[in-house]
Design an enzyme around this catalytic site. Sequence first.
Site, PDB file in Angstrom:
ATOM      1  N   GLY A   1       2.417   2.308  10.873  1.00 45.38           N
ATOM      2  CA  GLY A   1       3.337   3.428  10.682  1.00 45.38           C
ATOM      3  C   GLY A   1       4.074   3.855  11.947  1.00 45.38           C
TER       4      GLY A   1
ATOM      5  N   GLU B   1      -5.281  -5.082  10.891  1.00 51.96           N
ATOM      6  CA  GLU B   1      -4.291  -4.019  11.041  1.00 51.96           C
ATOM      7  C   GLU B   1      -4.571  -3.266  12.333  1.00 51.96           C
ATOM      8  OE1 GLU B   1      -2.222  -2.661   7.229  1.00 51.96           O
ATOM      9  OE2 GLU B   1      -4.057  -1.541   7.324  1.00 51.96           O
TER      10      GLU B   1
ATOM     11  N   LYS C   1       0.083   4.236  -0.187  1.00 56.53           N
ATOM     12  CA  LYS C   1      -0.579   5.397   0.447  1.00 56.53           C
ATOM     13  C   LYS C   1      -0.408   6.639  -0.448  1.00 56.53           C
ATOM     14  CE  LYS C   1      -0.243   3.094   4.836  1.00 56.53           C
ATOM     15  NZ  LYS C   1      -0.157   3.157   6.283  1.00 56.53           N
TER      16      LYS C   1
ATOM     17  N   HIS D   1      -9.721   1.070   5.614  1.00 55.05           N
ATOM     18  CA  HIS D   1      -8.368   1.235   6.168  1.00 55.05           C
ATOM     19  C   HIS D   1      -8.437   2.197   7.348  1.00 55.05           C
ATOM     20  CE1 HIS D   1      -4.177   2.387   6.567  1.00 55.05           C
ATOM     21  NE2 HIS D   1      -3.887   1.273   5.922  1.00 55.05           N
TER      22      HIS D   1
ATOM     23  N   ASN E   1       0.865  -1.185   0.000  1.00 51.95           N
ATOM     24  CA  ASN E   1       0.000   0.000   0.000  1.00 51.95           C
ATOM     25  C   ASN E   1       0.900   1.233   0.000  1.00 51.95           C
ATOM     26  OD1 ASN E   1      -1.834   2.026   0.475  1.00 51.95           O
ATOM     27  ND2 ASN E   1      -2.438   1.338   2.520  1.00 51.95           N
TER      28      ASN E   1
ATOM     29  N   GLU F   1      -6.724   4.604   8.191  1.00 51.89           N
ATOM     30  CA  GLU F   1      -6.585   6.034   7.855  1.00 51.89           C
ATOM     31  C   GLU F   1      -7.887   6.583   7.265  1.00 51.89           C
ATOM     32  OE1 GLU F   1      -2.996   5.343   5.640  1.00 51.89           O
ATOM     33  OE2 GLU F   1      -2.060   4.803   7.536  1.00 51.89           O
TER      34      GLU F   1
ATOM     35  N   SER G   1       3.535  -2.016  10.337  1.00 49.04           N
ATOM     36  CA  SER G   1       4.983  -1.916  10.565  1.00 49.04           C
ATOM     37  C   SER G   1       5.759  -3.188  10.243  1.00 49.04           C
ATOM     38  CB  SER G   1       5.263  -1.477  12.008  1.00 49.04           C
ATOM     39  OG  SER G   1       4.759  -0.179  12.231  1.00 49.04           O
TER      40      SER G   1
HETATM   41  P1  13P Z   1       3.005   0.419   7.689  1.00 53.71           P
HETATM   42  O1  13P Z   1       3.552  -0.875   7.115  1.00 53.71           O
HETATM   43  O2  13P Z   1       3.720   1.625   7.179  1.00 53.71           O
HETATM   44  O3  13P Z   1       2.869   0.350   9.169  1.00 53.71           O
HETATM   45  O4  13P Z   1       1.514   0.558   7.115  1.00 53.71           O
HETATM   46  C1  13P Z   1       0.649  -0.500   7.249  1.00 53.71           C
HETATM   47  C2  13P Z   1      -0.584  -0.180   6.503  1.00 53.71           C
HETATM   48  O5  13P Z   1      -1.359   0.665   6.904  1.00 53.71           O
HETATM   49  C3  13P Z   1      -0.829  -0.898   5.248  1.00 53.71           C
HETATM   50  O6  13P Z   1      -2.103  -0.649   4.769  1.00 53.71           O
END
Ligand code: 13P
Length: 259
Positions: free
Chosen positions: A174, A168, A13, A96, A11, A98, A214
């Site tokens: 992150g 997640e 982002k 997600h 992803n 976010e 992460s």
């Molecule tokens: P990170 O791997 O940067 O923690 O992000 C995970 C994520 O949100 C994947 O959709």
Amino acid sequence: MARDKKLIIGNWKMNLGVHEASLYLHKLAEVVKVHRGVDVVIAPTVLAIQTLSLQVNYRQFKLAAQNFYWRDHGAFTGEVSASQLRGIVQYGLVGHSERRHVFQETDKDTRAKVQAAIRNGIRPILCIGETASEKAMNETNDALYDQLIGGLANVTSEELESVVIAYEPVWAIGTGNNAVPLDVAKAVRTIRHHLRHLYGTKAASAVQVIYGGSVTEHSAADYLSLPDIDGLLIGGASLDARAFAAIVEKAHNQEKVKR
Ligand code: 13P
């Protein structure tokens, strides 16, 4: 959908513009090998999806939308629908953390998007996970149940086959603070338990459940070696072609051990 393959999703982002994404895919294509037992999916910014769809070898990578609106057409300024993405992407992220926390998306939005994806032949990747405070208050089970019910309310057991669930935990995204693999396996068993309750054993046991939060090339194998975990959803580490390719290789090695 069979669980005999690992699913590795990058992803990106809100990173990489159209030109950068194209260069990056070119580089990625050189280092990521095609393996029968691993499906590799990338989720670029929506702006780059069209360009990448013309460039990508769909045998090597599948494409995913990071987001889409649930209506198929109409006066929805600024939105992109699952019907517009149909045939270009094979997967779509839904719910997600976010989207839920930065853009205040609700379970109702999530549910409608899961439906829109299925209606348009796109496999929804329903993301669920507890926040740090839910974890601290021992409410992980309830949070997962609520988000599953919220996202899957209109999904039939036949349709469930095409759904991927991504666990997640919000606190792990992150932050560099990845969840302990055995805790993830436990959460995945809880998710499958809830799915069994909602859909019965057969339908529930066919669903791919993956982990994100992460994950790096160094921690990937610890998750992939656990039989409950069907793959990984990678954020930050997917922006490093070499690291992402290393994660795909780890998934391949795990599948080889199984065969
Ligand atoms: P990170 O791997 O940067 O923690 O992000 C995970 C994520 O949100 C994947 O959709």
